[in-house]
Design a protein around this motif. Structure first.
Motif, PDB file in Angstrom:
ATOM      1  N   ALA A  50       0.831  -1.205   0.000  1.00 38.20           N
ATOM      2  CA  ALA A  50       0.000   0.000   0.000  1.00 38.20           C
ATOM      3  C   ALA A  50       0.867   1.257   0.000  1.00 38.20           C
ATOM      4  N   PHE A  51       1.938   1.272   0.815  1.00 37.18           N
ATOM      5  CA  PHE A  51       2.813   2.439   0.851  1.00 37.18           C
ATOM      6  C   PHE A  51       3.729   2.503  -0.373  1.00 37.18           C
ATOM      7  N   GLY A  52       3.942   1.361  -1.020  1.00 37.62           N
ATOM      8  CA  GLY A  52       4.770   1.347  -2.226  1.00 37.62           C
ATOM      9  C   GLY A  52       4.013   1.756  -3.477  1.00 37.62           C
ATOM     10  N   MET A  53       2.679   1.677  -3.431  1.00 41.35           N
ATOM     11  CA  MET A  53       1.882   1.969  -4.623  1.00 41.35           C
ATOM     12  C   MET A  53       1.972   3.435  -5.077  1.00 41.35           C
ATOM     13  N   PRO A  54       1.837   4.431  -4.188  1.00 38.35           N
ATOM     14  CA  PRO A  54       1.919   5.825  -4.668  1.00 38.35           C
ATOM     15  C   PRO A  54       3.236   6.155  -5.388  1.00 38.35           C
ATOM     16  N   PRO A  55       4.421   5.794  -4.826  1.00 40.78           N
ATOM     17  CA  PRO A  55       5.641   6.081  -5.589  1.00 40.78           C
ATOM     18  C   PRO A  55       5.681   5.340  -6.929  1.00 40.78           C
ATOM     19  N   GLY A  61       3.589   7.531 -13.997  1.00 36.77           N
ATOM     20  CA  GLY A  61       3.110   8.797 -14.549  1.00 36.77           C
ATOM     21  C   GLY A  61       4.233   9.670 -15.071  1.00 36.77           C
ATOM     22  N   TRP A  62       5.339   9.713 -14.335  1.00 38.53           N
ATOM     23  CA  TRP A  62       6.498  10.516 -14.744  1.00 38.53           C
ATOM     24  C   TRP A  62       7.009  10.069 -16.111  1.00 38.53           C
ATOM     25  N   ASN A  63       6.983   8.744 -16.335  1.00 34.17           N
ATOM     26  CA  ASN A  63       7.444   8.198 -17.623  1.00 34.17           C
ATOM     27  C   ASN A  63       6.320   8.138 -18.664  1.00 34.17           C
ATOM     28  N   ASN A  65       3.951   6.184 -18.948  1.00 31.63           N
ATOM     29  CA  ASN A  65       3.747   4.795 -19.374  1.00 31.63           C
ATOM     30  C   ASN A  65       2.384   4.323 -18.879  1.00 31.63           C
ATOM     31  N   PHE A  66       1.327   4.950 -19.379  1.00 30.30           N
ATOM     32  CA  PHE A  66      -0.011   4.678 -18.865  1.00 30.30           C
ATOM     33  C   PHE A  66      -0.542   3.318 -19.303  1.00 30.30           C
ATOM     34  N   GLY A  67       0.179   2.662 -20.179  1.00 25.72           N
ATOM     35  CA  GLY A  67      -0.193   1.304 -20.576  1.00 25.72           C
ATOM     36  C   GLY A  67       0.589   0.250 -19.824  1.00 25.72           C
ATOM     37  N   ALA A  68       1.173   0.628 -18.674  1.00 21.67           N
ATOM     38  CA  ALA A  68       2.005  -0.317 -17.918  1.00 21.67           C
ATOM     39  C   ALA A  68       1.216  -1.533 -17.447  1.00 21.67           C
ATOM     40  N   TRP A  69      -0.094  -1.390 -17.317  1.00 23.84           N
ATOM     41  CA  TRP A  69      -0.915  -2.510 -16.852  1.00 23.84           C
ATOM     42  C   TRP A  69      -1.086  -3.579 -17.938  1.00 23.84           C
ATOM     43  N   ARG A  70      -0.813  -3.222 -19.214  1.00 25.14           N
ATOM     44  CA  ARG A  70      -0.958  -4.205 -20.293  1.00 25.14           C
ATOM     45  C   ARG A  70       0.165  -5.228 -20.228  1.00 25.14           C
ATOM     46  N   THR A  71      -0.181  -6.480 -20.433  1.00 24.40           N
ATOM     47  CA  THR A  71       0.829  -7.536 -20.389  1.00 24.40           C
ATOM     48  C   THR A  71       0.524  -8.607 -21.424  1.00 24.40           C
ATOM     49  N   GLN A  72       1.578  -9.234 -21.899  1.00 26.24           N
ATOM     50  CA  GLN A  72       1.436 -10.366 -22.808  1.00 26.24           C
ATOM     51  C   GLN A  72       1.426 -11.686 -22.039  1.00 26.24           C
ATOM     52  N   ILE A 177      10.769 -12.918 -16.989  1.00 24.18           N
ATOM     53  CA  ILE A 177       9.672 -12.032 -17.355  1.00 24.18           C
ATOM     54  C   ILE A 177      10.198 -10.789 -18.059  1.00 24.18           C
ATOM     55  N   GLY A 178      11.363 -10.296 -17.624  1.00 27.37           N
ATOM     56  CA  GLY A 178      11.946  -9.083 -18.188  1.00 27.37           C
ATOM     57  C   GLY A 178      12.328  -9.191 -19.644  1.00 27.37           C
ATOM     58  N   ARG A 179      12.307 -10.395 -20.197  1.00 23.05           N
ATOM     59  CA  ARG A 179      12.609 -10.557 -21.618  1.00 23.05           C
ATOM     60  C   ARG A 179      11.484 -10.018 -22.493  1.00 23.05           C
ATOM     61  N   THR A 180      10.273  -9.970 -21.950  1.00 14.35           N
ATOM     62  CA  THR A 180       9.134  -9.489 -22.737  1.00 14.35           C
ATOM     63  C   THR A 180       8.362  -8.368 -22.058  1.00 14.35           C
ATOM     64  N   GLU A 181       8.568  -8.157 -20.759  1.00 16.54           N
ATOM     65  CA  GLU A 181       7.781  -7.189 -20.014  1.00 16.54           C
ATOM     66  C   GLU A 181       8.680  -6.074 -19.467  1.00 16.54           C
ATOM     67  N   SER A 182       8.112  -4.863 -19.371  1.00 15.16           N
ATOM     68  CA  SER A 182       8.879  -3.749 -18.811  1.00 15.16           C
ATOM     69  C   SER A 182       8.958  -3.884 -17.293  1.00 15.16           C
ATOM     70  N   THR A 183       9.909  -3.188 -16.711  1.00 20.64           N
ATOM     71  CA  THR A 183      10.065  -3.196 -15.248  1.00 20.64           C
ATOM     72  C   THR A 183       8.803  -2.673 -14.575  1.00 20.64           C
ATOM     73  N   GLN A 184       8.238  -1.589 -15.106  1.00 20.13           N
ATOM     74  CA  GLN A 184       7.049  -1.002 -14.499  1.00 20.13           C
ATOM     75  C   GLN A 184       5.863  -1.958 -14.557  1.00 20.13           C
ATOM     76  N   THR A 185       5.716  -2.677 -15.659  1.00 20.86           N
ATOM     77  CA  THR A 185       4.641  -3.658 -15.770  1.00 20.86           C
ATOM     78  C   THR A 185       4.811  -4.766 -14.737  1.00 20.86           C
ATOM     79  N   THR A 186       6.038  -5.240 -14.600  1.00 22.74           N
ATOM     80  CA  THR A 186       6.324  -6.321 -13.643  1.00 22.74           C
ATOM     81  C   THR A 186       6.031  -5.883 -12.215  1.00 22.74           C
ATOM     82  N   VAL A 187       6.489  -4.696 -11.840  1.00 23.75           N
ATOM     83  CA  VAL A 187       6.282  -4.209 -10.471  1.00 23.75           C
ATOM     84  C   VAL A 187       4.803  -3.921 -10.212  1.00 23.75           C
ATOM     85  N   LEU A 188       4.118  -3.341 -11.199  1.00 22.40           N
ATOM     86  CA  LEU A 188       2.700  -3.013 -11.028  1.00 22.40           C
ATOM     87  C   LEU A 188       1.869  -4.276 -10.819  1.00 22.40           C
ATOM     88  N   TRP A 189       2.066  -5.286 -11.663  1.00 21.72           N
ATOM     89  CA  TRP A 189       1.309  -6.524 -11.515  1.00 21.72           C
ATOM     90  C   TRP A 189       1.619  -7.199 -10.180  1.00 21.72           C
TER      91      TRP A 189
END
Length: 197
Positions: A50-55, A61-63, A65-72, A177-189
Motif C-alpha cells: 500500500a505504501f509502495g503503490m503511490p511512488p 506517470g512521470w514516464n 507509461n499509462f499502458g504499464a498494466w498491459r501484459t502479454q 519475465i523481463g525478456r518481454t515485459e517492462s520493469t514497471q509492468t512487472t512491479v505493477l502486476w
C-alpha cells in the motif's frame, strides 16, 4: 510486440542493487518495529504494498507509461506474485523469530542461490571464481547461523533460509519475465496481485 531487453550496464546494475539493499535494510527495521508494536504479518505485507503503490504510480506517470498494466504474460505475473508474496511472508516471519542482524545476514544467501539458479535454469555461464565465491558465501552464512554455538530459534533459521532461496527464485523469474515485459509492468502486476491476496 516484445519489449527489447535493457542494455546491460554493470555499474548501474551494481548501484541499483546497493540502493535496493539499503531500502530493504530500512524495511527490515520497520518490520521489527511493527512486530514489537503487535502488528500481524498479513498487515505488514499489505501495507508494504500500500505504501509502495503511490511512488510506483508516480514513477509510471512521470514516464507517461499509462499502458504499464498491459501484459502479454498474465500467468507469468501470477506465478511471480505467488512466489514473491510467499517469499516476503517467509522473510517477514523470520524476522519475528530472529534478531535483525542474523535475519539480514542469512538473507545474504539470496544472491548465492540466484547465482546457482542462473546457471541451472537460465544456463548462464558461471565461472570457477564465482562458484568459489558462492561456496565461501554459504560457509559464511553457516557460521553466522551458529555464532559461537549460541542457540538461535530453528524455526527462524528455516524461515530465513527458505526466504533467501525464494529471493533467488524471484530473481530468476524476474529475469525471465523481463525478456518481454517492462520493469514497471512487472512491479505493477506484482504489487496489485499481492495487495489483492
Amino acid at each position: 510486440m516484445t519489449t527489447a531487453p535493457p542494455r546491460q550496464d554493470r555499474l548501474l546494475g551494481i548501484g541499483l542493487r546497493i540502493g535496493a539493499t539499503t531500502c530493504f535494510a530500512f524495511m527490515a527495521a520497520m518490520i521489527k518495529l511493527g512486530y514489537a508494536a503487535g502488528v500481524s504479518t498479513p498487515e505488514l505485507a499489505f501495507y508494504r504494498f500500500a505504501f509502495g503503490m503511490p511512488p510506483l504510480l508516480l514513477w509510471i506517470g512521470w514516464n507517461r507509461n499509462f499502458g504499464a498494466w498491459r501484459t502479454q504474460r498474465p500467468m507469468a505475473h501470477v506465478a511471480r506474485a505467488a512466489i514473491g508474496l510467499t517469499t516476503m511472508v517467509l522473510a517477514f516471519s523470520a524476522q519475528a523469530y530472529l534478531p535483525l542482524a542474523e535475519a539480514t545476514t542469512i538473507g545474504f544467501a539470496a544472491p548465492l542461490f540466484a547465482v546457482a539458479l542462473s546457471a541451472l535454469v537460465l544456463k548462464e555461464k558461471v565461472g570457477r571464481h564465482r562458484w568459489s565465491a558462492v561456496a565461501l558465501g554459504f560457509i559464511g552464512v553457516l557460521v553466522v547461523m551458529r555464532p559461537g554455538g549460541a542457540a538461535v530459534p530453528e524455526i527462524g533459521l528455516v524461515l530465513a533460509l527458505l526466504a533467501a532461496f525464494g529471493v533467488g527464485v524471484v530473481t530468476i523469474t524476474i529475469r525471465q519475465i523481463g525478456r518481454t515485459e517492462s520493469t514497471q509492468t512487472t512491479v505493477l502486476w506484482f504489487s496489485l496481485l499481492s495487495m489483492l491476496a
